[in-house]
Design an enzyme around this catalytic site. Structure first.
Site, PDB file in Angstrom:
ATOM      1  N   ILE A 159       8.780  -6.641   7.438  1.00  0.00           N
ATOM      2  CA  ILE A 159       8.357  -7.353   6.236  1.00  0.00           C
ATOM      3  C   ILE A 159       9.555  -7.789   5.407  1.00  0.00           C
ATOM      4  O   ILE A 159       9.624  -8.934   4.935  1.00  0.00           O
ATOM      5  CB  ILE A 159       7.401  -6.471   5.418  1.00  0.00           C
ATOM      6  CG1 ILE A 159       6.128  -6.202   6.225  1.00  0.00           C
ATOM      7  CG2 ILE A 159       7.059  -7.120   4.079  1.00  0.00           C
ATOM      8  CD1 ILE A 159       5.227  -5.136   5.647  1.00  0.00           C
ATOM      9  N   ASP A 178      19.727  -1.066   3.712  1.00  0.00           N
ATOM     10  CA  ASP A 178      18.939  -0.535   4.817  1.00  0.00           C
ATOM     11  C   ASP A 178      19.821   0.464   5.549  1.00  0.00           C
ATOM     12  O   ASP A 178      20.848   0.080   6.117  1.00  0.00           O
ATOM     13  CB  ASP A 178      18.493  -1.654   5.754  1.00  0.00           C
ATOM     14  CG  ASP A 178      17.489  -1.163   6.787  1.00  0.00           C
ATOM     15  OD1 ASP A 178      16.361  -1.694   6.814  1.00  0.00           O
ATOM     16  OD2 ASP A 178      17.832  -0.257   7.571  1.00  0.00           O
ATOM     17  N   ALA A 238       4.967  -2.417  -1.141  1.00  0.00           N
ATOM     18  CA  ALA A 238       5.186  -1.552   0.032  1.00  0.00           C
ATOM     19  C   ALA A 238       4.226  -0.375   0.004  1.00  0.00           C
ATOM     20  O   ALA A 238       3.159  -0.410   0.624  1.00  0.00           O
ATOM     21  CB  ALA A 238       6.642  -1.092   0.074  1.00  0.00           C
ATOM     22  N   ARG A 239       4.590   0.684  -0.698  1.00  0.00           N
ATOM     23  CA  ARG A 239       3.764   1.887  -0.781  1.00  0.00           C
ATOM     24  C   ARG A 239       3.852   2.462  -2.189  1.00  0.00           C
ATOM     25  O   ARG A 239       4.934   2.492  -2.797  1.00  0.00           O
ATOM     26  CB  ARG A 239       4.234   2.960   0.224  1.00  0.00           C
ATOM     27  CG  ARG A 239       3.956   2.624   1.680  1.00  0.00           C
ATOM     28  CD  ARG A 239       2.468   2.757   2.014  1.00  0.00           C
ATOM     29  NE  ARG A 239       2.205   2.610   3.434  1.00  0.00           N
ATOM     30  CZ  ARG A 239       1.951   1.458   4.035  1.00  0.00           C
ATOM     31  NH1 ARG A 239       1.962   0.333   3.331  1.00  0.00           N
ATOM     32  NH2 ARG A 239       1.694   1.416   5.332  1.00  0.00           N
ATOM     33  N   ASP A 263       1.530  -4.086  -6.214  1.00  0.00           N
ATOM     34  CA  ASP A 263       0.346  -4.179  -5.365  1.00  0.00           C
ATOM     35  C   ASP A 263      -0.137  -2.794  -4.945  1.00  0.00           C
ATOM     36  O   ASP A 263      -1.213  -2.662  -4.369  1.00  0.00           O
ATOM     37  CB  ASP A 263       0.659  -5.017  -4.121  1.00  0.00           C
ATOM     38  CG  ASP A 263      -0.574  -5.268  -3.257  1.00  0.00           C
ATOM     39  OD1 ASP A 263      -1.620  -5.638  -3.833  1.00  0.00           O
ATOM     40  OD2 ASP A 263      -0.496  -5.085  -2.029  1.00  0.00           O
ATOM     41  N   GLU A 268      -4.668   5.457  -5.747  1.00  0.00           N
ATOM     42  CA  GLU A 268      -5.405   4.202  -5.622  1.00  0.00           C
ATOM     43  C   GLU A 268      -6.900   4.468  -5.492  1.00  0.00           C
ATOM     44  O   GLU A 268      -7.313   5.246  -4.625  1.00  0.00           O
ATOM     45  CB  GLU A 268      -4.896   3.400  -4.420  1.00  0.00           C
ATOM     46  CG  GLU A 268      -3.456   2.944  -4.599  1.00  0.00           C
ATOM     47  CD  GLU A 268      -2.963   2.043  -3.466  1.00  0.00           C
ATOM     48  OE1 GLU A 268      -3.677   1.891  -2.452  1.00  0.00           O
ATOM     49  OE2 GLU A 268      -1.862   1.485  -3.602  1.00  0.00           O
ATOM     50  N   HIS A 287      -3.857  -3.672  -3.929  1.00  0.00           N
ATOM     51  CA  HIS A 287      -3.394  -3.441  -2.553  1.00  0.00           C
ATOM     52  C   HIS A 287      -3.879  -4.569  -1.631  1.00  0.00           C
ATOM     53  O   HIS A 287      -4.545  -4.342  -0.618  1.00  0.00           O
ATOM     54  CB  HIS A 287      -3.879  -2.091  -2.034  1.00  0.00           C
ATOM     55  CG  HIS A 287      -2.951  -1.512  -1.001  1.00  0.00           C
ATOM     56  ND1 HIS A 287      -2.697  -0.178  -0.878  1.00  0.00           N
ATOM     57  CD2 HIS A 287      -2.210  -2.104  -0.028  1.00  0.00           C
ATOM     58  CE1 HIS A 287      -1.848   0.045   0.108  1.00  0.00           C
ATOM     59  NE2 HIS A 287      -1.543  -1.112   0.650  1.00  0.00           N
ATOM     60  N   GLY A 289      -1.784  -6.685  -0.026  1.00  0.00           N
ATOM     61  CA  GLY A 289      -0.701  -7.164   0.831  1.00  0.00           C
ATOM     62  C   GLY A 289      -1.149  -7.708   2.163  1.00  0.00           C
ATOM     63  O   GLY A 289      -0.677  -8.755   2.615  1.00  0.00           O
ATOM     64  N   ALA A 290      -2.069  -7.026   2.833  1.00  0.00           N
ATOM     65  CA  ALA A 290      -2.510  -7.453   4.166  1.00  0.00           C
ATOM     66  C   ALA A 290      -3.856  -8.158   4.137  1.00  0.00           C
ATOM     67  O   ALA A 290      -4.434  -8.430   5.190  1.00  0.00           O
ATOM     68  CB  ALA A 290      -2.583  -6.249   5.094  1.00  0.00           C
TER      69      ALA A 290
END
Length: 536
Positions: A159, A178, A238-239, A263, A268, A287, A289-290
């Site tokens: 992503i 990273d 992300a999370r 998001d 949640e 949430h 995102g997807a």
């Protein structure tokens, strides 16, 4: 006409394309039953000879009880990335493959992050609400351009890479942190790789794309916010849990953070009175995102094709676990698999920016299961840093995607031990060597760490290990012990290795308790060159 050999149960809502693909194969019988309670799910998996493959999204909980009640089950497929709703350990013990679809929703999630960023800096949701309230507040919602701004990405996985590409199309400068991507691989993406703190200091906008792990929980905390530019914008698609939400509230109130787009949340749905939901400079989505038609079809198609491949052709793709070893090898290799995983995890914490890894296998382990041991070690190196599950099944591919060169060296005999595993890592940390073996003790076969760089040791690689590099001078060990004792930290084991050529010593302290608070004091001691904690 012969009857189908395999039965597939779709237990959550999937795109009809998944059913079409599965039904196109005469060997597969497809059944759909969504919203089942655990007892009903077990019945559906066990009746009429049993189900061989179970397809789910996030709603169905595939617990150990469900797995035990499905005698014919061979594979559980998750349409999406996360497998939190599947007991992977229980599945592995039963020899059941667990697979996900890591690429199906990457574009959609990345696009959502870009949309959040644009909406945040131009105050689009707030301006929309104002207009619908009958107001015309043009001056109030004056925003910022993204062109020529610096975007800092925390994580360059599937992503994060797409976000980088789209941001460059907006003429943004992209930097990233990273831990496992090489500078060369980042450069090929047009991204400058920097240490975590430098990304915080330089970025105008920060977007989070790391997995939620113990190491990344509250990664963005009060200390991290203090290092950021004043007026920075924060995006998290992300999370939940990666950003310390209460620290974010304070950073927004002080103006250190100009705005945030979220998001995901630690809980949640978040409580209705959550302070972030009350702040005008925060925009939020549930949430999403997807959540696009395209992504849901992609993950459904991807999962259906993977189920066909494993059931009909025996091909495994995107497995997040590994089926048990053959019985004849399991007892022999299991202690070394555990050793390989711990060596890899320790290496990941001692060396960053890894360019290459050489796995040296000596003795019996070089002859039996060598590739599995090497993959397990590489998985240990990658696992703390990636946003997809990493196992011996996918470790080598993930390393290759990140520009890490992996090689194996095998010797049937040699060295001081009957069998041993050694990792040599080259990267920003220089060259690091970790070597381990398995000792037979009264408690059975136990892994041991016997070498770090040029230091020979006999350490137990488990729990919290305080690693100190110092000049070989009297009093250093005593000073460290005094600090630990004063802070009430119990030491279960301590090892020292010497490098007589350089006059250096390496101390390894197995600590019962959180030693992080003592690190700053230890680092100030005379002759101490470095101190860090490795958690295994």
């Amino acid at each position: 006409m012969t009857s189908p050999r395999f039965r597939v149960l779709i237990a959550d809502e999937l795109s009809p394309r998944a059913t079409e693909i599965l039904k196109s194969h005469p060997d597969i019988d497809v059944r759909t039953a969504t919203g089942l309670a655990p007892a009903a799910l077990i019945r559906a998996l066990s009746e009429d000879g049993g189900v061989h493959a179970l397809a789910v999204r996030s709603a169905t909980k595939v617990t150990a009880e469900v797995i035990e009640g499905a005698p014919a089950l061979r594979v559980v497929g998750r349409a999406g990335i996360g497998v939190d709703n599947i007991d992977v350990k229980a599945a592995s013990r039963r020899g059941i493959v667990v697979m996900n679809t890591p690429s199906g929703n990457a574009v959609t999630t990345a696009e959502h992050a870009i949309c959040l960023m644009a909406a945040l800096v131009r105050h689009i949701p707030q301006a929309t609400a104002s207009m619908k309230a009958g107001k015309w507040e043009k001056k109030k919602f004056q925003g910022n351009e993204l062109c020529d701004k610096t975007l800092g990405l925390l994580g360059l996985g599937n992503i994060g890479r797409i976000v980088a590409d789209r941001a460059q199309g907006l003429k943004m400068k992209v930097i990233a942190h990273d831990p496992v991507l090489t500078a060369e691989a980042a450069a090929r993406l047009g991204v400058r790789l920097l240490p975590f703190e430098e990304v915080l200091r330089q970025a105008d906008v920060i977007s989070v794309h790391t997995p939620l792990l113990p190491e990344t929980r509250n990664l963005i905390d009060a200390a991290a916010f203090a290092k950021m530019k004043r007026g920075v914008f924060l995006i998290n698609a992300a999370r939940g849990g990666i950003v310390d939400e209460m620290a974010l509230v304070e950073a927004l109130r002080s103006g250190q953070v100009a705005g945030a787009a979220l998001d995901v949340f630690s809980e949640e749905p978040p409580p209705k009175d959550h302070p972030l939901l009350q702040m005008e400079q925060v925009i939020v989505t549930p949430h999403l995102g997807a959540s696009t038609d395209e992504a849901q079809e992609k993950v459904a198609v991807e999962l259906a094709e993977q189920l066909v491949a494993i059931l009909v052709r025996g091909e495994v793709k995107n497995a997040v676990n590994l089926p048990p070893l053959p019985v004849e090898l399991q007892a022999r290799l299991q202690p070394y698999l555990e050793l390989a995983a711990r060596l890899g995890s320790a290496a990941a914490q001692l060396c960053s920016g890894i360019d290459s890894v050489n796995v040296e296998l000596v003795g019996e382990v070089a002859d039996a299961g060598s590739s599995l041991l090497a993959s397990t070690a590489v998985a240990g190196i990658l696992r703390p840093h990636l946003d997809t599950p990493v196992t011996a099944v996918n470790a080598m591919l993930l390393a290759e995607e990140r520009g890490i060169r992996v090689s194996e060296t095998k010797q049937s005999r040699g060295g001081d031990f009957t069998s041993s595993i050694a990792l040599r890592l080259d990267g920003r940390c220089g060259v690091r060597v970790l070597k381990g073996t398995v000792f037979r003790t009264d408690g059975g076969l136990e892994p041991r760490l016997v070498q770090i760089d040029n230091f020979l040791l006999e350490a137990i690689p488990e729990g919290r290990i305080l690693v100190i590099r110092n000049d070989d001078r009297p009093g250093v060990i005593g000073a460290v012990g005094t600090i630990l004792g004063r802070r009430g930290l119990n030491v279960s084991r301590m090892q020292v290795g010497l490098d007589r050529q350089t006059g250096e010593a390496l101390q390894l302290w197995n600590i019962d308790g959180d030693v992080a608070a003592a690190l700053d004091e230890i680092r100030t001691q005379a002759h101490v060159r470095s101190a860090l904690v490795v958690t295994l």
